[in-house]
Write an enzyme that holds these catalytic residues in place. Structure first.
Site, PDB file in Angstrom:
ATOM      1  N   HIS A 230       8.108  80.233  60.337  1.00 26.71           N
ATOM      2  CA  HIS A 230       8.956  79.901  59.190  1.00 26.71           C
ATOM      3  C   HIS A 230       8.212  80.088  57.874  1.00 26.71           C
ATOM      4  CE1 HIS A 230      11.655  78.203  62.108  1.00 26.71           C
ATOM      5  NE2 HIS A 230      10.738  77.353  62.512  1.00 26.71           N
TER       6      HIS A 230
ATOM      7  N   HIS B  91       1.873  74.920  52.561  1.00 30.08           N
ATOM      8  CA  HIS B  91       2.587  76.135  52.961  1.00 30.08           C
ATOM      9  C   HIS B  91       3.357  76.668  51.763  1.00 30.08           C
ATOM     10  CE1 HIS B  91       5.509  72.840  53.552  1.00 30.08           C
ATOM     11  NE2 HIS B  91       6.336  73.728  52.995  1.00 30.08           N
TER      12      HIS B  91
ATOM     13  N   HIS C 152       6.902  79.033  50.109  1.00 30.26           N
ATOM     14  CA  HIS C 152       8.266  79.560  50.238  1.00 30.26           C
ATOM     15  C   HIS C 152       8.400  80.714  49.250  1.00 30.26           C
ATOM     16  CE1 HIS C 152       9.624  75.993  52.538  1.00 30.26           C
ATOM     17  NE2 HIS C 152       8.734  75.361  51.801  1.00 30.26           N
TER      18      HIS C 152
ATOM     19  N   GLU D 211      11.959  76.992  45.918  1.00 35.47           N
ATOM     20  CA  GLU D 211      12.992  76.092  46.440  1.00 35.47           C
ATOM     21  C   GLU D 211      13.607  75.287  45.311  1.00 35.47           C
ATOM     22  OE1 GLU D 211      11.347  74.218  50.179  1.00 35.47           O
ATOM     23  OE2 GLU D 211      12.836  75.682  50.851  1.00 35.47           O
TER      24      GLU D 211
ATOM     25  N   HIS E 143       3.847  74.120  48.590  1.00 41.94           N
ATOM     26  CA  HIS E 143       4.002  72.698  48.900  1.00 41.94           C
ATOM     27  C   HIS E 143       2.740  72.156  49.553  1.00 41.94           C
ATOM     28  CE1 HIS E 143       8.683  73.071  49.071  1.00 41.94           C
ATOM     29  NE2 HIS E 143       8.216  72.983  47.847  1.00 41.94           N
TER      30      HIS E 143
ATOM     31  N   THR F 198      12.304  70.087  53.235  1.00 42.71           N
ATOM     32  CA  THR F 198      13.252  71.168  52.960  1.00 42.71           C
ATOM     33  C   THR F 198      13.475  72.054  54.184  1.00 42.71           C
ATOM     34  OG1 THR F 198      11.529  72.663  52.155  1.00 42.71           O
ATOM     35  CG2 THR F 198      12.586  71.222  50.526  1.00 42.71           C
TER      36      THR F 198
END
Ligand SMILES: *[C@@H]1O[C@H](CO)[C@@H](O)[C@H](O)[C@H]1NC(C)=O
Ligand SMILES: *[C@@H]1O[C@H](CO)[C@@H](O)[C@H](O)[C@H]1NC(C)=O
Ligand SMILES: *[C@@H]1O[C@H](CO)[C@@H](O)[C@H](O)[C@H]1NC(C)=O
Ligand SMILES: *[C@@H]1O[C@H](CO)[C@@H](O)[C@H](O)[C@H]1NC(C)=O
Ligand SMILES: *[C@@H]1O[C@H](CO)[C@@H](O)[C@H](O)[C@H]1NC(C)=O
Length: 355
Positions: A94, A119, A121, A132, A145, A226
């Site tokens: 992911h 990690h 996004h 996000e 994050h 999230t």
């Protein structure tokens, strides 16, 4: 204030009641994706919290922001990790994740929170807007994050994640600009974790270098993870100021990784791994910084007040001067009344000047 905390307590109780019976870890849970039949609209079928309260991310816009003077700067302890105890970098299908040492802490959130992992996004190379959180409806290029758990109350992150006040996440908005060597300490190793399940050791480094300038300016609210299981247990801190990475650095993130295993016959690129912003009814986001463009007549700086006063003074002087001049003209016109009509417009002008 008591009403508000009563409300908060009620919400918390609801969350606890709601979560406790419904959180047996779903089997084969990692099937969720961002698009397709297992995309975010379907998350709540397997993970009820995803359709529940206090969901993240959100759009940060003026209507919901309240300045709160009690929001002090966070203190980052143990961030300057040396290169020798290495970090583990993982592709979990992911995102790309760095496991963080437990002795890394953030202070200033009430309880003590120890680090768990970080990690990212991001979007894709044709639409590089994959943060996000959005600010005034606008996405940033990407978002980092850093996840912590409440180590005053819980023994580890997996135990804390579905518990009240269990987690805290510190978020860094990322925009395209100049190259950022600190981020290369992660990005240089992406090629080694191209596929889901791959893991590699990377040299440790100072996590603080990943943070933006003026970290004392931030948004604060109560929200959720999230990603599934979307537990509503997260105390969010989103830094106001973004960091910059270069176009080339962003491109690595957008093109180096896959959501699928190495031997998967239908590989899927790891792109657009961000959740859409969630409803934010009747909640507030506290901000640690004063908004600059206040509505007129409130919070004006002394400089502005002085300029306005000077301008007003000048205006009054001009009006006075014009009035006196007109009055004199009128008097002289009365003296020469024989010439009559010619001076009538001047009288009209006078009334206008006073209107
Ligand atoms: C989970 O996946 C395995 C194969 O990967 C399958 O055998 C099993 O039945 C699945 N379980 C559930 C509950 O879907
Ligand atoms: C400011 O935030 C604190 C928690 O950080 C909260 O207890 C307090 O009620 C807030 N103050 C205002 C004026 O909203
Ligand atoms: C981090 O620690 C190293 C030595 O371990 C030191 O050289 C460096 O200046 C430190 N960096 C910061 C930002 O404190
Ligand atoms: C959290 O970090 C502190 C400081 O490094 C450490 O003493 C403590 O043992 C850690 N707590 C847990 C639960 O690991
Ligand atoms: C976390 O703590 C719980 C409760 O003490 C324990 O049962 C569990 O094994 C721990 N998990 C990890 C990954 O250490």
């Amino acid at each position: 204030m008591p009403l508000r905390s009563l409300h908060a307590a009620a919400v918390l109780l609801l969350v606890v009641l709601k979560e406790q019976p419904s959180s047996p870890a779903p089997l084969n849970g990692s099937k969720w994706t961002y698009i397709g039949p297992d995309g975010e609209k379907s998350w709540s079928k397997t993970y009820p919290s995803c359709g529940g309260l206090l969901q993240s991310p959100i759009d940060l816009h003026d209507d919901i922001l309240r300045y709160n003077a009690s929001l002090r700067p966070l203190a980052f302890q143990g961030y300057n990790q040396s290169a020798s105890p290495q970090f583990v970098l993982t592709n979990n299908g992911h995102s790309v994740k760095v496991k963080l040492p437990k002795d890394m802490q953030v202070r200033g959130l009430g309880a003590r929170y120890n680090a768990s992992q970080l990690h990212l996004h991001w979007g894709d190379k044709n639409d590089p807007h994959g943060s996000e959180h959005t600010v005034g409806g606008e996405h940033f290029a990407a978002e980092l994050h850093i996840v912590y758990y409440n180590s005053d109350r819980y023994p580890n992150d997996s135990f804390a994640k579905d518990k009240p006040e269990g987690l805290a996440v510190v978020a860094v908005l990322i925009e395209v600009g100049s190259s950022n060597p600190a981020y290369d300490k992660i990005f240089d190793h992406l090629k080694d974790v191209k596929y889901k399940g791959q893991e590699v050791f990377i040299p440790g480094f100072s996590i603080e270098e990943l943070l933006p300038e003026r970290p004392e300016e931030y948004y604060r609210y109560r929200g959720s993870l999230t990603t599934p299981p979307c537990y509503p247990t997260v105390l969010w801190t989103v830094f106001r100021n973004p960091v910059q990475i270069s176009q080339e650095q962003l491109m690595k993130l957008e093109t180096d990784l896959y959501c699928t295993h190495m031997d998967d016959p239908s590989p899927r690129e790891m792109v657009n791994n961000f959740r859409r912003v969630q409803k934010f009814d009747e909640r507030l986001v506290y901000v640690s910084f004063q908004q600059v463009p206040d509505p007129p007549c409130t919070g004006l700086s002394p400089g502005i007040v002085l300029s306005v006063a000077l301008a007003c003074g000048l205006g009054i002087c001009i009006v006075l001067a014009v009035s006196i001049w007109l009055l004199r003209r009128r008097k002289s016109s009365k003296k020469g009344a024989n010439k009559g009509v010619i001076y009538k417009p001047a009288i009209k002008q006078e009334t206008e000047a006073h209107a």
